[in-house]
Write a protein that holds these residues in place. Structure first.
Motif, short mmCIF file in Angstrom:
data_model
loop_
_atom_site.label_atom_id
_atom_site.label_comp_id
_atom_site.label_asym_id
_atom_site.label_seq_id
_atom_site.Cartn_x
_atom_site.Cartn_y
_atom_site.Cartn_z
N LEU A 60 -8.08 4.30 0.95
CA LEU A 60 -8.24 4.47 -0.50
C LEU A 60 -8.56 3.07 -0.78
O LEU A 60 -8.25 1.87 -0.16
CB LEU A 60 -6.93 4.90 -1.00
N PRO A 61 -9.22 2.61 -1.88
CA PRO A 61 -9.72 1.38 -2.33
C PRO A 61 -8.46 0.45 -2.44
O PRO A 61 -7.28 1.16 -3.18
CB PRO A 61 -10.46 1.30 -3.57
N ALA A 62 -8.43 -0.79 -2.30
CA ALA A 62 -7.07 -1.51 -2.41
C ALA A 62 -6.60 -1.39 -3.72
O ALA A 62 -5.36 -1.32 -3.81
CB ALA A 62 -7.41 -3.00 -1.99
N PRO A 63 -7.40 -1.55 -4.71
CA PRO A 63 -6.66 -1.63 -6.29
C PRO A 63 -6.08 -0.07 -6.56
O PRO A 63 -5.07 -0.25 -7.16
CB PRO A 63 -7.95 -1.65 -7.07
N VAL A 64 -6.58 0.87 -5.96
CA VAL A 64 -5.84 2.39 -6.29
C VAL A 64 -4.70 2.33 -5.35
O VAL A 64 -3.76 2.79 -6.01
CB VAL A 64 -6.87 3.31 -5.75
N GLU A 65 -4.71 1.92 -4.25
CA GLU A 65 -3.40 1.88 -3.80
C GLU A 65 -2.35 1.17 -4.40
O GLU A 65 -1.26 1.48 -4.21
CB GLU A 65 -3.59 1.35 -2.08
N LEU A 66 -2.74 -0.06 -4.62
CA LEU A 66 -1.76 -0.97 -5.40
C LEU A 66 -1.23 -0.58 -6.73
O LEU A 66 0.08 -0.34 -6.94
CB LEU A 66 -2.34 -2.41 -5.71
N ALA A 67 -2.07 0.08 -7.34
CA ALA A 67 -1.88 0.86 -8.60
C ALA A 67 -0.99 1.95 -8.25
O ALA A 67 0.09 2.02 -8.92
CB ALA A 67 -2.97 1.08 -9.40
N ALA A 68 -1.05 2.88 -7.11
CA ALA A 68 -0.34 3.84 -7.03
C ALA A 68 1.27 3.36 -6.74
O ALA A 68 2.23 4.12 -7.07
CB ALA A 68 -0.88 4.92 -6.05
N THR A 100 1.06 -1.18 -0.08
CA THR A 100 0.21 -0.03 0.15
C THR A 100 0.90 1.16 0.22
O THR A 100 2.10 1.12 0.03
CB THR A 100 -0.79 -0.06 1.17
N LEU A 101 0.24 2.53 -0.02
CA LEU A 101 0.87 3.56 0.07
C LEU A 101 1.72 3.98 1.21
O LEU A 101 2.70 4.49 1.38
CB LEU A 101 0.01 4.88 -0.22
#
Length: 395
Positions: free
Chosen positions: A295-303, A261-262
């Motif tokens: 944040l949603p998990a997919p957003v954190e992973l992508a960032a 995550t971030l």
């Protein structure tokens, strides 16, 4: 212009025609006629409509309209003779076949015409005979003309329904196969992105520092490079084991539960800071977000992956100077931006395949965001705007 030959009769039609002709001959030999009065006296005359009707049966499937026309003429001629039951029976089959195998327009018109003809015969018989026998004539006419046409309509309807169901089943199977193929392709692309993001940065650091260890004779520099190599090889092995474990469990989760995550960006920056020091790079994290809303998990992973891949690219290609990772949030959009100095980097570098930019672009597209990467004012800039809500897919 020569006339086109008639199509070859179907095997079943040949059998039906031969059976009808043979049955009619047997009835004729046994002197079993349908009528005795008001007919031509020659008992051989019923054979002519019989043979013509049998010939029309040969066309019942390949040319149903022609068969119906010939059969109707033969039946009318048969009324002037002693008659043969086989001729009438074959005509009912021709009417049935004309509806079943004819055009859709014929399938609609023939039953209506047969019904109207039966009513006309019944009404004419009542006017002419003025007796109950007229009703019997009308019933027989309907049995010969209208009932076969009605039967043909029913069979054709069920046949078309079965064909429609078969086509629908084939279409469903095709769509299912397309969905399966798309799912496999999407999963392979996701696995390719994961493998690249998990391993590429570690291998890049290993490649750069192993080259430095081999090309620079300073023992202290070689010791530092070997330390970085060991650290990245251990972390890369751990990441690979995690991914292999995920594939073996086959849980179907879109992302593993231990996805970064971030909150792990500080550790990532520190890791790259140690690896980039030899090349004159300084890694900095600037987080301007306010609040602690998750944040949603997919957003954190992508960032995280975008920042990780951008840092890896900077380690391979950036000129000496600062490498800045910026995080910001405005309304429902998370912004990730990574900048580095543009120019020829001195010293060893790792080869690149170009798959990193493709993977970042795919990750952003799956979330419905926007992505841009390129040089501007002497700086290489990577920027991704990720929607926080309304995420389309995980990736």
């Amino acid at each position: 212009m020569p006339a086109l030959p008639l199509p070859r009769p179907h095997r079943d039609d040949v059998i039906i025609a031969a059976s009808g002709l043979l049955g009619g001959l047997v009835l004729w030999l046994l002197n079993l006629y349908m009528r005795t009065g008001y007919v031509l006296a020659d008992t051989r005359l019923p054979l002519i409509p019989l043979v013509v009707m049998a010939a029309a049966e040969l066309l019942r499937r390949t040319s149903p309209r022609t068969a119906l026309t010939i059969g109707t003429v033969a039946l009318l001629a048969e009324q002037c003779t002693h008659g043969n039951l086989a001729t009438v029976a074959m005509y009912t089959d021709i009417v049935y076949a004309a509806v079943l195998y004819g055009t859709p327009a014929a399938a609609r018109r023939i039953p209506v015409a047969a019904f109207l003809f039966s009513l006309a015969v019944t009404a004419g018989s009542l006017v002419w005979l003025r007796s109950p026998e007229a009703l019997l004539i009308g019933i027989v006419t309907a049995l010969v003309v209208f009932v076969p046409a009605l039967t043909g309509v029913s069979v054709r309807y069920h046949r078309d329904a079965a064909e429609t169901a078969r086509l629908r089943a084939d279409q469903t199977a095709l769509l299912a196969e397309m969905d399966r193929a798309q799912a496999v392709t999407a999963e392979r692309a996701r696995m390719a992105r994961e493998l690249h993001d998990l391993v590429a940065n570690h291998l890049s650091a290993i490649a750069i520092h192993s080259t430095a260890a081999l090309s620079i004779g300073d023992p202290e520099t070689s010791r530092t490079a070997l330390g970085v190599i060991r650290e990245n090889s251990v972390e890369g092995l751990a990441e690979m084991r995690r991914l292999i474990g995920l594939l073996r469990t086959g849980t179907g989760d879109p992302e593993p539960s231990s996805s970064p995550t971030l909150g792990s960006l500080d550790a990532l920056i520190e890791q790259h800071r140690a690896a980039a020091a030899a090349g004159g790079l300084t890694c900095v994290l600037e987080d301007s977000r306010t609040g602690s809303e998750p944040l949603p998990a997919p957003v954190e992973l992508a960032a995280y992956r975008i920042a990780q891949e951008s840092l890896t690219n900077a380690l391979k290609h950036a000129a000496p100077g600062p490498v800045v990772v910026r995080l910001g949030r405005a309304a429902e959009t998370l912004t990730v931006e990574v900048t580095s100095a543009l120019g020829d980097r001195p010293g060893p570098r790792a080869p690149g395949s170009g798959a990193g930019l493709v993977g970042m672009r795919e990750r952003v597209a799956l979330l419905g965001g926007t992505f841009a990467a390129g040089p501007r004012d002497g700086i290489w800039r990577v920027r991704a705007d990720l929607p926080v809500s309304g995420t389309r897919k995980t990736g």
